[in-house]
Design a protein around this motif. Structure first.
Motif, PDB file in Angstrom:
ATOM      1  N   VAL A 292      93.904 166.014 -11.917  1.00  8.63           N
ATOM      2  CA  VAL A 292      93.453 167.174 -11.160  1.00  8.63           C
ATOM      3  C   VAL A 292      93.629 166.862  -9.681  1.00  8.63           C
ATOM      4  O   VAL A 292      93.631 165.698  -9.277  1.00  8.63           O
ATOM      5  N   SER A 293      93.786 167.903  -8.891  1.00  9.57           N
ATOM      6  CA  SER A 293      93.881 167.708  -7.452  1.00  9.57           C
ATOM      7  C   SER A 293      93.214 168.872  -6.747  1.00  9.57           C
ATOM      8  O   SER A 293      93.135 169.987  -7.275  1.00  9.57           O
ATOM      9  N   LEU A 294      92.709 168.582  -5.570  1.00  7.24           N
ATOM     10  CA  LEU A 294      92.107 169.609  -4.723  1.00  7.24           C
ATOM     11  C   LEU A 294      92.676 169.425  -3.332  1.00  7.24           C
ATOM     12  O   LEU A 294      92.514 168.360  -2.736  1.00  7.24           O
ATOM     13  N   ASN A 295      93.373 170.429  -2.825  1.00  8.87           N
ATOM     14  CA  ASN A 295      94.017 170.308  -1.527  1.00  8.87           C
ATOM     15  C   ASN A 295      92.981 170.242  -0.411  1.00  8.87           C
ATOM     16  O   ASN A 295      92.196 171.174  -0.223  1.00  8.87           O
TER      17      ASN A 295
ATOM     18  N   ILE B  92      94.259 162.423  10.917  1.00 13.92           N
ATOM     19  CA  ILE B  92      94.671 162.542   9.510  1.00 13.92           C
ATOM     20  C   ILE B  92      94.408 161.246   8.767  1.00 13.92           C
ATOM     21  O   ILE B  92      93.814 161.235   7.685  1.00 13.92           O
ATOM     22  N   LEU B  93      94.830 160.137   9.336  1.00 12.68           N
ATOM     23  CA  LEU B  93      94.685 158.850   8.647  1.00 12.68           C
ATOM     24  C   LEU B  93      93.231 158.374   8.639  1.00 12.68           C
ATOM     25  O   LEU B  93      92.822 157.647   7.724  1.00 12.68           O
ATOM     26  N   ASN B  94      92.458 158.786   9.626  1.00  5.71           N
ATOM     27  CA  ASN B  94      91.030 158.486   9.607  1.00  5.71           C
ATOM     28  C   ASN B  94      90.365 159.149   8.405  1.00  5.71           C
ATOM     29  O   ASN B  94      89.533 158.544   7.721  1.00  5.71           O
ATOM     30  N   ARG B  95      90.730 160.398   8.121  1.00  5.28           N
ATOM     31  CA  ARG B  95      90.192 161.083   6.944  1.00  5.28           C
ATOM     32  C   ARG B  95      90.642 160.394   5.660  1.00  5.28           C
ATOM     33  O   ARG B  95      89.840 160.197   4.738  1.00  5.28           O
ATOM     34  N   MET B  96      91.918 160.013   5.607  1.00  7.24           N
ATOM     35  CA  MET B  96      92.416 159.352   4.398  1.00  7.24           C
ATOM     36  C   MET B  96      91.706 158.027   4.153  1.00  7.24           C
ATOM     37  O   MET B  96      91.351 157.697   3.025  1.00  7.24           O
ATOM     38  N   GLU B  97      91.461 157.274   5.233  1.00  4.08           N
ATOM     39  CA  GLU B  97      90.763 155.999   5.096  1.00  4.08           C
ATOM     40  C   GLU B  97      89.376 156.209   4.517  1.00  4.08           C
ATOM     41  O   GLU B  97      88.940 155.470   3.610  1.00  4.08           O
ATOM     42  N   LYS B  98      88.671 157.209   4.986  1.00  7.67           N
ATOM     43  CA  LYS B  98      87.328 157.494   4.468  1.00  7.67           C
ATOM     44  C   LYS B  98      87.380 157.862   2.990  1.00  7.67           C
ATOM     45  O   LYS B  98      86.541 157.421   2.192  1.00  7.67           O
ATOM     46  N   LEU B  99      88.360 158.678   2.612  1.00  9.12           N
ATOM     47  CA  LEU B  99      88.474 159.081   1.212  1.00  9.12           C
ATOM     48  C   LEU B  99      88.779 157.884   0.316  1.00  9.12           C
ATOM     49  O   LEU B  99      88.206 157.738  -0.763  1.00  9.12           O
ATOM     50  N   TYR B 100      89.696 157.023   0.742  1.00  7.65           N
ATOM     51  CA  TYR B 100      90.046 155.861  -0.077  1.00  7.65           C
ATOM     52  C   TYR B 100      88.871 154.888  -0.207  1.00  7.65           C
ATOM     53  O   TYR B 100      88.683 154.271  -1.258  1.00  7.65           O
ATOM     54  N   LYS B 101      88.096 154.758   0.853  1.00  8.77           N
ATOM     55  CA  LYS B 101      86.969 153.821   0.817  1.00  8.77           C
ATOM     56  C   LYS B 101      85.810 154.342  -0.027  1.00  8.77           C
ATOM     57  O   LYS B 101      85.064 153.558  -0.619  1.00  8.77           O
ATOM     58  N   ASN B 102      85.660 155.657  -0.081  1.00  5.19           N
ATOM     59  CA  ASN B 102      84.485 156.239  -0.734  1.00  5.19           C
ATOM     60  C   ASN B 102      84.775 156.928  -2.060  1.00  5.19           C
ATOM     61  O   ASN B 102      83.887 157.566  -2.638  1.00  5.19           O
ATOM     62  N   SER B 103      86.005 156.821  -2.543  1.00  2.00           N
ATOM     63  CA  SER B 103      86.346 157.477  -3.804  1.00  2.00           C
ATOM     64  C   SER B 103      87.451 156.723  -4.520  1.00  2.00           C
ATOM     65  O   SER B 103      87.995 155.746  -3.999  1.00  2.00           O
ATOM     66  N   ASN B 104      87.792 157.213  -5.703  1.00  2.00           N
ATOM     67  CA  ASN B 104      88.898 156.646  -6.484  1.00  2.00           C
ATOM     68  C   ASN B 104      90.162 157.487  -6.345  1.00  2.00           C
ATOM     69  O   ASN B 104      90.991 157.527  -7.254  1.00  2.00           O
TER      70      ASN B 104
ATOM     71  N   LYS C  99      93.590 158.754  -6.113  1.00  2.00           N
ATOM     72  CA  LYS C  99      94.817 158.063  -6.508  1.00  2.00           C
ATOM     73  C   LYS C  99      95.808 157.977  -5.367  1.00  2.00           C
ATOM     74  O   LYS C  99      96.351 156.928  -5.059  1.00  2.00           O
ATOM     75  N   ARG C 100      96.079 159.127  -4.733  1.00  2.00           N
ATOM     76  CA  ARG C 100      96.982 159.139  -3.589  1.00  2.00           C
ATOM     77  C   ARG C 100      96.882 160.470  -2.877  1.00  2.00           C
ATOM     78  O   ARG C 100      96.263 161.414  -3.358  1.00  2.00           O
TER      79      ARG C 100
ATOM     80  N   THR D 236      93.245 161.048 -13.421  1.00  2.00           N
ATOM     81  CA  THR D 236      93.185 160.656 -12.012  1.00  2.00           C
ATOM     82  C   THR D 236      93.128 161.910 -11.140  1.00  2.00           C
ATOM     83  O   THR D 236      93.338 163.027 -11.615  1.00  2.00           O
ATOM     84  N   HIS D 237      92.847 161.708  -9.836  1.00  2.00           N
ATOM     85  CA  HIS D 237      92.855 162.849  -8.933  1.00  2.00           C
ATOM     86  C   HIS D 237      93.540 162.505  -7.621  1.00  2.00           C
ATOM     87  O   HIS D 237      93.584 161.349  -7.186  1.00  2.00           O
ATOM     88  N   THR D 238      94.122 163.546  -7.005  1.00  2.00           N
ATOM     89  CA  THR D 238      94.868 163.406  -5.761  1.00  2.00           C
ATOM     90  C   THR D 238      94.471 164.540  -4.811  1.00  2.00           C
ATOM     91  O   THR D 238      93.699 165.422  -5.161  1.00  2.00           O
ATOM     92  N   THR D 239      95.031 164.506  -3.603  1.00  2.00           N
ATOM     93  CA  THR D 239      94.821 165.595  -2.662  1.00  2.00           C
ATOM     94  C   THR D 239      96.085 165.814  -1.844  1.00  2.00           C
ATOM     95  O   THR D 239      97.030 165.016  -1.914  1.00  2.00           O
ATOM     96  N   GLN D 240      96.094 166.883  -1.079  1.00  2.00           N
ATOM     97  CA  GLN D 240      97.258 167.228  -0.259  1.00  2.00           C
ATOM     98  C   GLN D 240      96.794 167.796   1.068  1.00  2.00           C
ATOM     99  O   GLN D 240      95.798 168.518   1.139  1.00  2.00           O
ATOM    100  N   LEU D 241      97.519 167.460   2.128  1.00  2.00           N
ATOM    101  CA  LEU D 241      97.175 167.891   3.474  1.00  2.00           C
ATOM    102  C   LEU D 241      98.411 168.499   4.134  1.00  2.00           C
ATOM    103  O   LEU D 241      99.516 167.996   3.965  1.00  2.00           O
TER     104      LEU D 241
END
Length: 371
Positions: free
Chosen positions: A155-158, A218-230, A232-233, A201-206
């Motif tokens: 599943v993914s949520l943009n 953009i990368l600050n948001r991605m870093e937070k997501l990777y640190k606080n969730s599973n 995938k990409r 698994t789950h992903t997102t799109q920006l």
């Protein structure tokens, strides 16, 4: 209107959603609507059936052709209608899986119910057990997300934007924290539960370049997501103006920018870099001319690293050494130490890039280590 005519419209409307799926089956090339060749990180292209369930939408996203202010023919497939079309593609070996999204035809919950019913029919009625990827609608209920994850491989949520203000530049009908970040946290909390589809698994799109957000944001948001969730990409969609939208006169995003974002995102997600290790220009953007890993390496004080004793975290910071090759280095050096760069080259290290940053038992093989 025939189902095929509907498919031509709805599959065209789904073109901006990105995904990957790794499989090694091949299919014949056919000229039918909705066949999307997804590319995995191993370079393998796999045909998926990608479509919208409906191009009706209550949202006012300024970049999207399906925004509610546009006046054109709105179409919607019934769940069983879509399921049967997909199965005809699948059974004829035209595609290897389904990638399903939708506009919000009336409200979030009813739209999710139709998506869930489509994949429920495939799994339960038609006994389809191959790949399904579905887009979660922003604002969907936790119960709808739970039932979706019980049926889909992915599943993914943009996320669409990196900040609340960035999303406000794109739309007035979505709440960043409530409709997106909260739903992403729900997806993460459900992943791995016994009732969730195996290995889901789950992903997102920006969207990049449609608003004024910087690469650092953009990368600050991605870093937070990777640190606080599973998560995938992440996928980065380069903004392209579409005629008939409020953003039709905006400039397209340089695809080199999304390419560099993908490289930097991999450093955060796979190589476990910290954002502070990356290098940005005075406008908080990545260089379009140089590799972000090399730029990061130039300001680190760990080089040259010793191939035969350095820890994994240092090895993967060497340009030319990836995660897989770093693991190979550690396994091989337990049996016998590396003596030269040719031995590294045999296991996949790009020695032309790595040479200035490494040494063997205290000795260089290059005089290029000059920063």
């Amino acid at each position: 209107m025939s189902t095929l005519s509907k498919m031509k419209v709805l599959t065209d409307s789904a073109q901006f959603d990105l995904c990957d799926y790794v499989n090694h089956h091949k299919s014949s090339q056919v000229n039918l609507p909705g066949i999307y060749h997804a590319k995995g990180r191993n370079g393998c292209e796999v045909p998926l059936f990608k479509t919208l369930l409906s191009n009706k939408c209550k949202n006012d996203c300024k970049y999207c052709i399906n925004q509610n202010k546009n006046n054109f023919t709105r179409l919607e497939l019934e769940p069983d209608e879509l399921a049967r079309v997909f199965l005809s593609y699948y059974n004829n070996n035209y595609v290897n899986g389904l990638f399903l999204s939708s506009g919000i035809s009336d409200n979030e919950e009813n739209t999710m119910e139709k998506i869930i019913e489509t994949i429920r029919l495939l799994r339960k009625k038609y006994e389809y057990d191959d790949y399904i990827h579905i887009k979660i609608i922003p604002g969907a209920s936790k119960d709808a997300i739970k039932r979706s994850m019980a049926l889909a491989n992915r599943v993914s949520l943009n996320i669409e934007a990196a900040t609340p203000s960035g999303l406000e530049e794109l739309t007035s009908t979505k709440d960043y924290n409530k409709d997106i970040l909260k739903r992403l946290s729900w997806i993460n909390s459900l992943e791995g539960k016994s009732y969730v589809y195996p290995n889901s698994t789950h992903t997102t799109q920006l969207i990049v370049g449609a608003n004024n957000e910087t690469d650092r944001e953009i990368l600050n948001r991605m870093e937070k997501l990777y640190k606080n969730s599973n998560l995938k990409r992440s996928y980065f969609s380069a903004f392209t103006p579409v005629e008939g939208t409020e953003f039709e006169n905006k400039d397209s995003c340089n695809v080199d920018r999304t390419s560099k974002l993908y490289h930097a995102d991999a450093l955060l997600n796979e190589y476990k870099y910290n954002l502070k290790e990356l290098v940005f220009d005075n406008n908080d953007h990545l260089s379009l001319d140089e590799d972000p890993k090399i730029l990061a390496a130039r300001k680190m004080d760990i080089f040259p690293v010793e191939i035969n004793s350095s820890p994994f975290i240092d090895l993967i910071r060497v340009p030319g050494i990836g995660v897989k090759s770093a693991k190979k280095i550690i396994n091989i050096r337990k049996k016998h130490p590396f003596q030269n760069k040719e031995e590294l080259k045999k296991i996949g290290v790009v020695t032309g890039r790595a040479e200035p940053y490494i040494k063997f038992n205290g000795n260089y093989q290059s005089d290029l280590f000059n920063f």
